[in-house]
Design an enzyme around this catalytic site. Structure first.
Site, PDB file in Angstrom:
ATOM      1  N   HIS A   1      25.542  -9.984  -0.264  1.00  0.00           N
ATOM      2  CA  HIS A   1      24.615  -8.604  -0.066  1.00  0.00           C
ATOM      3  C   HIS A   1      23.502  -8.242  -0.643  1.00  0.00           C
ATOM      4  O   HIS A   1      22.584  -7.971   0.081  1.00  0.00           O
ATOM      5  CB  HIS A   1      25.749  -7.270   0.387  1.00  0.00           C
ATOM      6  CG  HIS A   1      26.749  -6.739   1.252  1.00  0.00           C
ATOM      7  ND1 HIS A   1      25.956  -6.172   2.777  1.00  0.00           N
ATOM      8  CD2 HIS A   1      27.911  -7.328   0.855  1.00  0.00           C
ATOM      9  CE1 HIS A   1      27.370  -6.626   2.996  1.00  0.00           C
ATOM     10  NE2 HIS A   1      28.438  -7.148   2.507  1.00  0.00           N
TER      11      HIS A   1
ATOM     12  N   ASP B   1      35.859  -5.254   6.378  1.00  0.00           N
ATOM     13  CA  ASP B   1      34.504  -4.652   7.040  1.00  0.00           C
ATOM     14  C   ASP B   1      33.955  -4.643   8.491  1.00  0.00           C
ATOM     15  O   ASP B   1      33.761  -3.696   8.486  1.00  0.00           O
ATOM     16  CB  ASP B   1      33.816  -6.031   6.180  1.00  0.00           C
ATOM     17  CG  ASP B   1      33.110  -5.152   4.786  1.00  0.00           C
ATOM     18  OD1 ASP B   1      32.737  -4.330   4.314  1.00  0.00           O
ATOM     19  OD2 ASP B   1      31.841  -6.097   4.108  1.00  0.00           O
TER      20      ASP B   1
ATOM     21  N   GLU C   1      34.708  -0.916  -5.492  1.00  0.00           N
ATOM     22  CA  GLU C   1      34.544  -0.033  -4.034  1.00  0.00           C
ATOM     23  C   GLU C   1      35.548  -1.191  -3.437  1.00  0.00           C
ATOM     24  O   GLU C   1      36.133  -0.242  -2.631  1.00  0.00           O
ATOM     25  CB  GLU C   1      33.359  -0.853  -4.099  1.00  0.00           C
ATOM     26  CG  GLU C   1      33.186  -0.669  -2.269  1.00  0.00           C
ATOM     27  CD  GLU C   1      31.670  -0.959  -1.854  1.00  0.00           C
ATOM     28  OE1 GLU C   1      31.597  -0.670  -0.766  1.00  0.00           O
ATOM     29  OE2 GLU C   1      31.356  -1.276  -2.683  1.00  0.00           O
ATOM     30  N   HIS C   2      35.631  -2.362  -3.241  1.00  0.00           N
ATOM     31  CA  HIS C   2      36.755  -3.354  -2.873  1.00  0.00           C
ATOM     32  C   HIS C   2      37.490  -3.762  -3.767  1.00  0.00           C
ATOM     33  O   HIS C   2      37.459  -4.601  -4.699  1.00  0.00           O
ATOM     34  CB  HIS C   2      35.872  -4.300  -2.088  1.00  0.00           C
ATOM     35  CG  HIS C   2      34.826  -4.330  -1.168  1.00  0.00           C
ATOM     36  ND1 HIS C   2      33.919  -4.115  -1.362  1.00  0.00           N
ATOM     37  CD2 HIS C   2      35.680  -3.283  -0.463  1.00  0.00           C
ATOM     38  CE1 HIS C   2      33.035  -3.616  -0.460  1.00  0.00           C
ATOM     39  NE2 HIS C   2      34.337  -3.201   0.453  1.00  0.00           N
TER      40      HIS C   2
ATOM     41  N   GLN D   1      30.108 -10.120  -1.266  1.00  0.00           N
ATOM     42  CA  GLN D   1      29.320  -9.040  -1.314  1.00  0.00           C
ATOM     43  C   GLN D   1      28.679 -10.031  -2.676  1.00  0.00           C
ATOM     44  O   GLN D   1      27.366  -8.770  -2.147  1.00  0.00           O
ATOM     45  CB  GLN D   1      30.810  -8.323  -2.382  1.00  0.00           C
ATOM     46  CG  GLN D   1      31.871  -7.742  -2.381  1.00  0.00           C
ATOM     47  CD  GLN D   1      31.752  -7.138  -0.731  1.00  0.00           C
ATOM     48  OE1 GLN D   1      30.828  -6.128  -0.749  1.00  0.00           O
ATOM     49  NE2 GLN D   1      32.158  -7.593   0.520  1.00  0.00           N
TER      50      GLN D   1
ATOM     51  N   HIS E   1      35.195  46.906  -4.648  1.00  0.00           N
ATOM     52  CA  HIS E   1      36.146  45.885  -4.322  1.00  0.00           C
ATOM     53  C   HIS E   1      37.616  46.689  -4.583  1.00  0.00           C
ATOM     54  O   HIS E   1      38.148  46.444  -3.524  1.00  0.00           O
ATOM     55  CB  HIS E   1      36.445  45.214  -5.342  1.00  0.00           C
ATOM     56  CG  HIS E   1      35.432  43.721  -5.171  1.00  0.00           C
ATOM     57  ND1 HIS E   1      33.939  44.228  -4.972  1.00  0.00           N
ATOM     58  CD2 HIS E   1      34.810  42.360  -4.185  1.00  0.00           C
ATOM     59  CE1 HIS E   1      33.261  43.059  -4.886  1.00  0.00           C
ATOM     60  NE2 HIS E   1      34.034  41.864  -4.062  1.00  0.00           N
TER      61      HIS E   1
END
Length: 449
Positions: A279, A378, A344-345, A276, A437
């Site tokens: 990235h 991934d 996230e992971h 990660q 109504h």
């Protein structure tokens, strides 16, 4: 040169303050970016293709006389598919097959219309239909991402979306000298489009691409929803156009949290943290473990393995800026911290991951056991890799078939049902002061059309 990654322990008095500093990341977009994005979107909305061409030339260095030269066709995708190696073709096919299989199962479990009749014979239910047209953004500024294309296009197809429009930037790059290279139409990305069955695409990116998809131009069709990750300009643009179109999410920097009991080879965990960190300098990699000796072995592995990584500078910046090795009192405490982070992971690198999985409530995706590296998710495991970040896994979910569908309630009230429901509705409507109504409900009491 050693890696100055934080090492914390939950038993230390100042842990909480240091822990909060590790987690802190401002999601606020720079004011200058916000203003620039707003100006770009306004230009695209007003001038359409002309503005897209102007900004593509300015930001990507691609001079084009018309949008036709920036449009990709199915023939381009097929040609790229033949150009790549047999091993790459096989990898794309296998990844697409697994992603499709997973999302078809998802469709079976949650994506079907349903209805029933109540005791009065009224029909109640839900009609599930696909979106008409979606736009998928495939990043292309710093690297090529065929996996992102598959993860966005395949579930859209499984959902039944009839038209998918892809945008992918192909900016001009320098080759490390004074030479300027043409914008690269990455063969692996185009081949992935062939495998995924994408029929239409444009080599445009940035805020101008988001604007073109959201508002439509003479060439780029207006879509109903935009999915896919991008840089700060893309994220800002998606926020601006939300409401005109749907969006998947506003993604922050990528994250991995490894929950380890000390049974996994330290080199494996170090490389997972790298996966990660490479990235982005803002990506976050954290290890939680109750074994101080194991943490030290992972730290040593980081020092030893980092020099051999091609993206070592990015990994180092990420680990030193936002990474952490955290010694916990127990695996139970590690699970509690994990829930606070909502990563996230989340890798549960343990001999018995199913012992800890019930304690883990918040994560974009869980990777159970030492052999389940995040990188497999991934690319090819099957579940979607577009995941909530920055703690939003507390209330958000991975991209899926359901993101490319909409649901309509279905109501067919019988004459008998109108007698029961009409009394209830009228009573509540009068209470709200909405007489029309109430009268509309009362007119159907003991009456025929």
């Amino acid at each position: 040169m050693s890696v100055a990654i934080r090492q914390l322990a939950t038993s230390e008095p100042g842990f909480e303050a240091e822990f909060q500093r590790v987690l802190h990341w401002s999601a606020a977009t720079d004011d200058a970016i916000e203003q620039r994005v707003a100006a770009i979107l306004a230009e695209v909305r007003q001038r359409g293709d002309a503005a897209v061409l102007e900004y593509t030339a300015r930001f990507d260095g691609i001079e084009a006389e018309s949008m036709a030269s920036l449009e990709l066709t199915a023939d381009d995708f097929a040609a790229a598919y033949e150009l790549i190696s047999p091993a790459q073709r096989n990898a794309l096919r296998q990844a697409a097959r697994r992603i499709r299989s997973f999302h078809e199962r998802q469709l079976e479990s949650c994506g079907k219309s349903w209805s029933y009749r109540d005791e009065d014979g009224s029909l109640l239910g839900q009609k599930v239909t696909p979106l008409d047209r979606v736009g998928i953004y495939v990043p292309g500024g710093k690297a090529a991402y065929p996996s992102s294309l598959l993860m966005n296009a395949v579930p859209a197809q499984v959902a039944g979306v009839p038209e998918i429009v892809m945008v992918v930037p192909t900016p001009v790059r320098k080759d490390g000298t004074s030479n300027v290279l043409r914008g690269e139409r990455n063969p692996l990305v185009l081949a992935a489009a062939h495998v995924a069955g994408v029929a239409r695409a444009f080599t445009i990116g940035g805020a101008q691409a988001i604007g073109a998809l959201a508002y439509g131009t003479a060439t780029v069709p207006k879509v109903d929803k935009i999915t896919g990750p991008g840089n700060a300009y893309v994220a800002s643009a998606k926020k601006h156009v939300f409401g005109t179109v749907g969006i998947d999410m506003i993604a922050g920097p990528s994250e991995i949290l490894v929950l380890a009991d000390g049974s996994t080879p330290p080199d494996w965990v170090a490389m997972d943290l790298f996966s990660q960190a490479e990235h982005d300098e803002l990506a976050q990699s954290i290890l939680l473990c109750p074994d101080a000796g194991y943490i030290e072995r992972v730290r040593s592995a980081i020092e030893r393995l980092l020099p051999g990584m091609p993206r070592a500078a990015i990994i180092r910046a990420s680990l030193e800026g936002r990474g952490a090795l955290i010694h916990t009192r127990s695996m139970e405490e590690a699970c509690e911290l994990s829930n606070r982070i909502a990563p996230e992971h989340l890798e549960v690198s343990s001999n018995d991951p199913h012992r800890w999985e019930p304690l883990l409530r918040h994560a974009g995706a869980l990777f159970l056991g030492a052999y389940t590296s995040e990188s497999l998710g991934d690319y090819c495991a099957g579940p979607n890799h577009v995941l909530p970040t920055s703690g939003t896994a507390r209330f958000s979910s991975p991209l899926g078939v359901y993101d490319f569908q909409k649901r309509s309630s279905v109501i067919e009230v019988s004459r008998s049902g109108a007698q029961t429901l009409g009394v209830i509705a009228a009573e509540l409507a009068y209470g709200e002061g909405l007489q029309a109504h109430a009268r509309a409900a009362e007119m159907r009491l003991q009456s025929k059309p």
